[in-house]
Design an enzyme around this catalytic site. Structure first.
Site, PDB file in Angstrom:
ATOM      1  N   LYS A  43       1.151  -1.261   0.282  1.00 23.40           N
ATOM      2  CA  LYS A  43      -0.229  -0.076  -0.376  1.00 23.40           C
ATOM      3  C   LYS A  43       1.231   1.224  -0.348  1.00 23.40           C
ATOM      4  O   LYS A  43       0.448   2.286  -0.564  1.00 23.40           O
ATOM      5  CB  LYS A  43      -0.989  -0.147   1.394  1.00 23.40           C
ATOM      6  N   ARG A 118      -9.465   0.360   9.370  1.00 25.60           N
ATOM      7  CA  ARG A 118      -8.750  -0.921   9.565  1.00 25.60           C
ATOM      8  C   ARG A 118      -9.688  -1.382  10.566  1.00 25.60           C
ATOM      9  O   ARG A 118     -10.108  -2.870  11.171  1.00 25.60           O
ATOM     10  CB  ARG A 118      -7.936  -0.636  10.247  1.00 25.60           C
ATOM     11  N   ARG A 157      12.451  -3.926   4.975  1.00 27.27           N
ATOM     12  CA  ARG A 157      11.655  -3.070   4.675  1.00 27.27           C
ATOM     13  C   ARG A 157      12.981  -2.122   4.803  1.00 27.27           C
ATOM     14  O   ARG A 157      13.405  -2.004   6.222  1.00 27.27           O
ATOM     15  CB  ARG A 157      10.074  -2.603   4.667  1.00 27.27           C
ATOM     16  N   ARG A 190      11.787   0.216  11.031  1.00 26.73           N
ATOM     17  CA  ARG A 190      10.073   0.307  11.646  1.00 26.73           C
ATOM     18  C   ARG A 190      10.489  -0.093  13.057  1.00 26.73           C
ATOM     19  O   ARG A 190      11.529  -2.012  12.671  1.00 26.73           O
ATOM     20  CB  ARG A 190       8.947   0.035  11.182  1.00 26.73           C
ATOM     21  N   ARG A 201       0.511  -8.702  13.665  1.00 24.77           N
ATOM     22  CA  ARG A 201      -0.310  -7.823  12.967  1.00 24.77           C
ATOM     23  C   ARG A 201      -1.283  -8.354  11.938  1.00 24.77           C
ATOM     24  O   ARG A 201      -2.355  -7.571  11.567  1.00 24.77           O
ATOM     25  CB  ARG A 201       0.625  -6.612  12.124  1.00 24.77           C
TER      26      ARG A 201
HETATM   27  P1  AP5 Z   1       4.117  -1.688   1.948  1.00 24.77           P
HETATM   28  O1  AP5 Z   1       4.311  -0.913   0.861  1.00 24.77           O
HETATM   29  O2  AP5 Z   1       5.903  -0.247   2.835  1.00 24.77           O
HETATM   30  O3  AP5 Z   1       3.507  -2.310   2.320  1.00 24.77           O
HETATM   31  P2  AP5 Z   1       2.369  -1.965   3.213  1.00 24.77           P
HETATM   32  O4  AP5 Z   1       1.538  -2.605   3.015  1.00 24.77           O
HETATM   33  O5  AP5 Z   1       2.277  -0.114   3.021  1.00 24.77           O
HETATM   34  O6  AP5 Z   1       2.968  -2.186   4.819  1.00 24.77           O
HETATM   35  P3  AP5 Z   1       2.676  -1.495   6.736  1.00 24.77           P
HETATM   36  O7  AP5 Z   1       3.774  -2.439   7.322  1.00 24.77           O
HETATM   37  O8  AP5 Z   1       3.415  -0.060   5.999  1.00 24.77           O
HETATM   38  O9  AP5 Z   1       1.238  -1.425   6.689  1.00 24.77           O
HETATM   39  P4  AP5 Z   1       0.912  -2.195   8.001  1.00 24.77           P
HETATM   40  O10 AP5 Z   1      -0.546  -1.524   7.384  1.00 24.77           O
HETATM   41  O11 AP5 Z   1       1.589  -3.132   9.054  1.00 24.77           O
HETATM   42  O12 AP5 Z   1       1.091  -0.867   8.969  1.00 24.77           O
HETATM   43  P5  AP5 Z   1       0.346   0.960   9.129  1.00 24.77           P
HETATM   44  O13 AP5 Z   1       1.989   2.123   8.957  1.00 24.77           O
HETATM   45  O14 AP5 Z   1      -0.682   1.717   9.025  1.00 24.77           O
HETATM   46  O15 AP5 Z   1       6.027  -2.545   1.770  1.00 24.77           O
HETATM   47  C1  AP5 Z   1       6.157  -3.343   2.309  1.00 24.77           C
HETATM   48  C2  AP5 Z   1       8.043  -3.902   1.605  1.00 24.77           C
HETATM   49  O16 AP5 Z   1       8.164  -4.338   0.171  1.00 24.77           O
HETATM   50  C3  AP5 Z   1       8.952  -2.371   1.159  1.00 24.77           C
HETATM   51  O17 AP5 Z   1       9.857  -2.474   1.616  1.00 24.77           O
HETATM   52  C4  AP5 Z   1       8.636  -3.102  -0.198  1.00 24.77           C
HETATM   53  O18 AP5 Z   1      10.181  -1.863  -1.062  1.00 24.77           O
HETATM   54  C5  AP5 Z   1       8.286  -4.239  -0.548  1.00 24.77           C
HETATM   55  N1  AP5 Z   1       7.145  -4.446  -1.166  1.00 24.77           N
HETATM   56  C6  AP5 Z   1       6.482  -3.635  -2.206  1.00 24.77           C
HETATM   57  N2  AP5 Z   1       5.201  -4.733  -2.498  1.00 24.77           N
HETATM   58  C7  AP5 Z   1       6.227  -5.293  -2.955  1.00 24.77           C
HETATM   59  C8  AP5 Z   1       6.232  -6.030  -4.415  1.00 24.77           C
HETATM   60  N3  AP5 Z   1       4.987  -5.954  -5.226  1.00 24.77           N
HETATM   61  N4  AP5 Z   1       6.608  -6.745  -4.462  1.00 24.77           N
HETATM   62  C9  AP5 Z   1       7.893  -7.042  -3.708  1.00 24.77           C
HETATM   63  N5  AP5 Z   1       8.079  -6.051  -2.842  1.00 24.77           N
HETATM   64  C10 AP5 Z   1       7.939  -4.964  -2.782  1.00 24.77           C
HETATM   65  O19 AP5 Z   1       0.472   0.692  10.613  1.00 24.77           O
HETATM   66  C11 AP5 Z   1       1.476   0.375  11.731  1.00 24.77           C
HETATM   67  C12 AP5 Z   1       0.294   0.822  13.441  1.00 24.77           C
HETATM   68  O20 AP5 Z   1       0.144   1.713  13.210  1.00 24.77           O
HETATM   69  C13 AP5 Z   1      -0.678  -0.435  13.255  1.00 24.77           C
HETATM   70  O21 AP5 Z   1      -0.385  -1.942  13.580  1.00 24.77           O
HETATM   71  C14 AP5 Z   1      -1.588  -0.305  14.265  1.00 24.77           C
HETATM   72  O22 AP5 Z   1      -0.969  -0.423  15.738  1.00 24.77           O
HETATM   73  C15 AP5 Z   1      -1.147   1.705  13.935  1.00 24.77           C
HETATM   74  N6  AP5 Z   1      -2.588   1.299  13.441  1.00 24.77           N
HETATM   75  C16 AP5 Z   1      -2.412   2.469  11.992  1.00 24.77           C
HETATM   76  N7  AP5 Z   1      -3.484   2.595  10.951  1.00 24.77           N
HETATM   77  C17 AP5 Z   1      -4.520   2.610  11.739  1.00 24.77           C
HETATM   78  C18 AP5 Z   1      -5.788   2.147  12.195  1.00 24.77           C
HETATM   79  N8  AP5 Z   1      -6.649   2.880  11.618  1.00 24.77           N
HETATM   80  N9  AP5 Z   1      -6.384   2.037  12.945  1.00 24.77           N
HETATM   81  C19 AP5 Z   1      -6.245   1.239  14.357  1.00 24.77           C
HETATM   82  N10 AP5 Z   1      -5.232   1.614  14.044  1.00 24.77           N
HETATM   83  C20 AP5 Z   1      -3.926   1.654  13.437  1.00 24.77           C
END
Ligand code: AP5
Length: 290
Positions: A43, A118, A157, A190, A201
């Site tokens: 994403k 979420r 990452r 991270r 997660r």
């Molecule tokens: P990347 O694109 O960075 O992945 P992503 O889908 O953005 O994953 P996140 O880990 O950021 O999502 P998340 O939802 O767990 O974390 P968030 O910050 O929202 O890709 C990952 C890696 O793979 C990269 O290194 C990239 O280069 C590589 N890659 C990408 N695409 C690829 C491909 N096609 N092929 C190969 N490699 C690839 O949330 C963190 C925390 O915040 C949560 O756990 C929670 O505690 C809190 N939080 C956030 N939002 C909420 C909410 N709405 N409600 C409650 N708690 C929340």
């Protein structure tokens, strides 16, 4: 007055490029997108690409929460513990930050929500916020991927915190290991990007976030993306969905214009003839979102 004084200190070249960006963006249709998928599904990788091309703001609740934790704000202090464990932060906290963020001028042409909603409660609250603004979610892009692929993506990452640029030691390495390609600044990992925290997660995703996909499926706005493909192929798929969406809208507008033309004397719709396809499309895109 304060805003004008602030602008005086902005270099002319930045002001001009922002002006040009806004002029270019004025012709783009509005779009309200949600990117949903498990951690590491891509994403955050795809969002900046769509954001620039379609002139949308990118609201990533994870990034906003991490910034609040780093700044030790009251929000950050409340969110820290849940984030470190890989659990979700409370609905009230995240709904509040999204409601505020949607008021920003950069969200005027629409938004990409990355990591929000979420939970079904968050989705319902978002609907209420958008109802008040007279708009709806146009598309939900579901980054479908097998859990088994995610550990390697998450543990490899690397992030450039101030720009949000993301790298991967194997799939998208920086030119110099540990260094951002553009700024030359150091990259970081991270705290929650470990195999152990990933388990929690993923559990939160399957239990609390998958029902959000059903919620939007019932509204007919979900598009499934093969997120296990390499990044450029995922980008192509994303664009395919977005272009199809615009095309469908424009086709429907053409039909409307034709029928308006036929009936204009009878119904007095002449004024519609002078309205550009883009403007009508903009007004109808929520109605006809397929
Ligand atoms: P990347 O694109 O960075 O992945 P992503 O889908 O953005 O994953 P996140 O880990 O950021 O999502 P998340 O939802 O767990 O974390 P968030 O910050 O929202 O890709 C990952 C890696 O793979 C990269 O290194 C990239 O280069 C590589 N890659 C990408 N695409 C690829 C491909 N096609 N092929 C190969 N490699 C690839 O949330 C963190 C925390 O915040 C949560 O756990 C929670 O505690 C809190 N939080 C956030 N939002 C909420 C909410 N709405 N409600 C409650 N708690 C929340």
């Amino acid at each position: 007055m304060a805003a004008a004084a602030d602008l005086e200190d902005v270099p002319s070249v930045d002001l001009m490029s922002e002006l040009l960006r806004r002029m270019k963006c004025a012709t783009k249709p509005d779009k309200r997108l949600i990117l949903i998928g498990p951690p590491g599904s891509g994403k955050g990788t795809q969002s900046p690409i769509i954001k620039d091309e379609y002139c949308l703001c990118h609201l990533a609740t994870g990034d906003m929460l991490r910034a609040a934790v780093a700044a030790k704000t009251p929000l950050g202090i409340k969110a820290k513990e849940a984030m470190e464990k890989g659990a979700l932060v409370s609905d009230d906290l995240v709904v509040g930050i999204i409601d505020d963020a949607l008021k920003k001028p950069s969200c005027q042409k629409g938004f990409i929500l990355d990591g929000f909603p979420r939970t079904v409660v968050q989705a319902q609250k978002l609907d209420e916020m958008l109802d008040k603004r007279g708009v709806k979610v146009d598309k939900v892009l579901n980054f479908a991927i097998d859990d088994a692929i995610l550990e390697e993506r998450i543990t490899g990452r690397w992030i450039h915190p101030s720009s949000g640029r993301t790298y991967h030691s194997k799939f998208a390495p920086p030119k110099v290991p540990g260094v951002d390609d553009v700024s030359g600044e150091p990259l970081v990992q991270r705290k929650d990007d470990t195999a152990v925290v990933l388990k929690s997660r993923l559990e939160a995703f399957h239990k609390q976030t998958e029902p959000v996909i059903d919620y939007y499926s019932k509204k007919g706005v979900v598009a499934n993306l093969p997120a296990e493909k390499p990044p450029p192929e995922v980008t192509t798929e994303v664009k395919k969905f977005l272009v199809t969406f615009i095309r469908i809208c424009q086709q429907k507008v053409s039909i409307l214009r034709e029928s308006t033309s036929r009936h204009r004397f009878r119904f007095g719709y002449t004024e519609l003839q002078t309205v550009s396809v883009h403007f009508v499309c903009k007004r109808l895109n929520t109605v006809f979102a397929s």
